[in-house]
Design a protein around this motif. Structure first.
Motif: not given
Length: 478
Positions: A61, A67, A70, A77, A80, A84, A89, A92-93, A96
């Motif tokens: 994370p 960075r 996020r 966010d 997260l 995390p 979460s 979501y990462l 991204l």
């Protein structure tokens, strides 16, 4: 996260057991094991590579790869930050890691190229993980392999004593190697520079680490602070509760414009002009003005182009402009700056602040009341139109000024060339190498050119200056 501790992750005990068993297998296998060499606490160190199941790995994370992005979805966010390692979460990462830095709703073409490469050739470079399965390097490769429904991932394993500070240092060192395929985005690089500075590293040390110059590091820090201040100035409470502001990722795609602002700011004739330029350029950047056009936004842009179109009251609706900046006992009519800044700069800042807040509201459209959304649209539409017209006019003025001085500048260059020719003729004569016929032909060409220049420059001039008078006399008998 605490830089000295890595919290337990779901299933971390089982993952550590599995990783240790595979490391032991690699040690017993003999021969030359595959390793990854990294800078570990100041010393080059080789870490053994093992193959681990993709399902056992966790995205980092804290990776600088995403960075800034996020904050794209404030709800996720916040989740997260709270947990995390949860499924939400981590998903979501994963999203991204695939997205474009300046538009997280779209897939990055570079990610698609990476997937194609992995599909055709497999994983060529090993990643790096902690013993509990947290990805230190290779987050994007892991995401691509998962999209390809692969099962395994080759990774070097850091010692069990690794901290978050160690992870950040290793990730940065590997990212800055020249053989990395996918660079950090501009804003994520700025974040990394800022964090390393906050950790006590000097510009000289960072210049070496980032393979750049101390001046470039100082520029990046200046830009980071500039963006951070703009974000803070954009922060505003919403009618329905909560707050909104611009995000670091909103400044992706403006690298050249921000670098040019840094140069222009420090070249400005005085502090007042520098600050006014800073405000006007920020306004243009936030409105998405093309980088080829932002250069026409100067220190006088607010007074010359915005006030005539929007009116001074735009900065503080319902208030006289001077009232917004007055303090008891201080008359802005006096030649005294307020809080060290000139009134013109303060008024330009008020214009910019209103636009910053409107942009922040626009980014939080789902949280706005109908009235707030309408006001934000109106403000942005009005100012965008005024800025576009102002830039067009400023560009015309700039081009006209360049045309006015073009002939004079060319003659200055010609004078330098004549001086060089004089030196060359002197050297040739001293060595008895003078080509008199060639020189004579060139002088006749010069005489013809000067006669034409005299005719053109004399048109409509009743009282020529000393320079033109000299030229008229010089060519009179030619």
């Amino acid at each position: 996260m605490n830089p000295a501790e890595i919290a337990e992750t779901p299933g971390s005990s089982a993952v550590r057991t599995m990783v240790e068993a595979r490391l032991e297998e690699a040690r017993r296998a003999g021969g030359a094991p595959e390793t990854v060499r990294v800078e570990w606490r100041g010393q080059p160190t080789n870490f053994k590579v093992v193959t681990v199941p993709l399902d056992d790995l966790l995205y980092n994370p804290e990776t600088h790869r995403i960075r800034a992005q996020r904050s794209h979805d404030p709800v996720f966010d916040a989740k997260l930050a709270e947990d995390p390692w949860s499924k939400e979460s981590q998903e979501y990462l994963h999203k991204l890691l695939q997205c474009k830095p300046d538009n997280p709703d779209a897939t990055d073409p570079d990610f698609e190229k990476l997937k194609d490469d992995l599909k055709d050739y497999g994983q060529k470079d090993a990643g790096i993980i902690t013993p509990s399965g947290i990805l230190v390097n290779g987050n994007t490769r892991c995401a691509a392999l998962r999209d390809l429904n692969k099962r395994d991932f080759r990774a070097a394993v850091l010692p069990a004593t690794a901290t978050w500070a160690d992870i950040a240092a290793v990730e940065l060192e590997l990212q800055l190697r020249k053989d990395r395929r996918r660079d950090y985005s501009y804003i994520n690089r700025l974040i990394a520079v800022h964090e390393q500075t906050s950790a006590g590293r000097t510009p000289a040390e960072l210049a070496k680490a980032f393979r750049t110059t101390p001046k470039a590091i100082e520029r990046d820090l200046w830009v980071y602070e500039f963006i951070s201040e703009a974000i803070e100035r954009s922060r505003e409470e919403l009618g329905g509760g909560g707050t909104t502001s611009l995000r670091l990722m909103d400044f992706e795609g403006h690298q050249e414009t921000l670098s040019e602002l840094h140069r222009s700011y420090h070249k400005a004739a005085d502090t007042g002009k520098a600050e006014a330029l800073r405000e006007n350029r920020l306004l243009a950047i936030v409105l998405g003005t093309a980088k080829t056009k932002v250069r026409y936004v100067g220190h006088d842009f607010h007074n010359a182009y915005l006030v005539p179109k929007l009116g001074e009251e735009f900065a503080q609706p319902g208030k006289p402009a001077d009232e917004a900046f007055s303090l008891p006992g201080l008359d802005l009519g006096e030649d005294l700056p307020l809080l060290g800044e000139e009134p013109d700069t303060l008024r330009a800042r008020a214009f910019t602040d209103r636009v910053l807040k409107a942009r922040a509201r626009q980014a939080a459209a789902s949280q706005l009341t109908a009235e707030e959304a309408a006001e934000a649209r109106t403000v942005l539409d009005q100012v965008k139109d005024a800025v576009e017209q102002g830039v067009h006019e400023a560009e015309w003025v700039d081009r006209r000024a360049k045309r006015k001085s073009a002939a004079a500048k060319t003659l200055q260059e010609a004078a330098k060339l004549v001086s060089e020719s004089t030196q060359q003729a002197s050297q040739a004569r001293s060595q008895d190498l003078m080509e008199h016929r060639a020189l004579d032909d060139s002088l006749l060409e010069l005489a013809t050119a000067l006669k034409k220049l005299s005719r053109v420059a004399s048109r409509g001039v009743e009282e020529p200056g000393p320079g033109l008078s000299w030229l008229q006399d010089a060519v009179a008998d030619l």
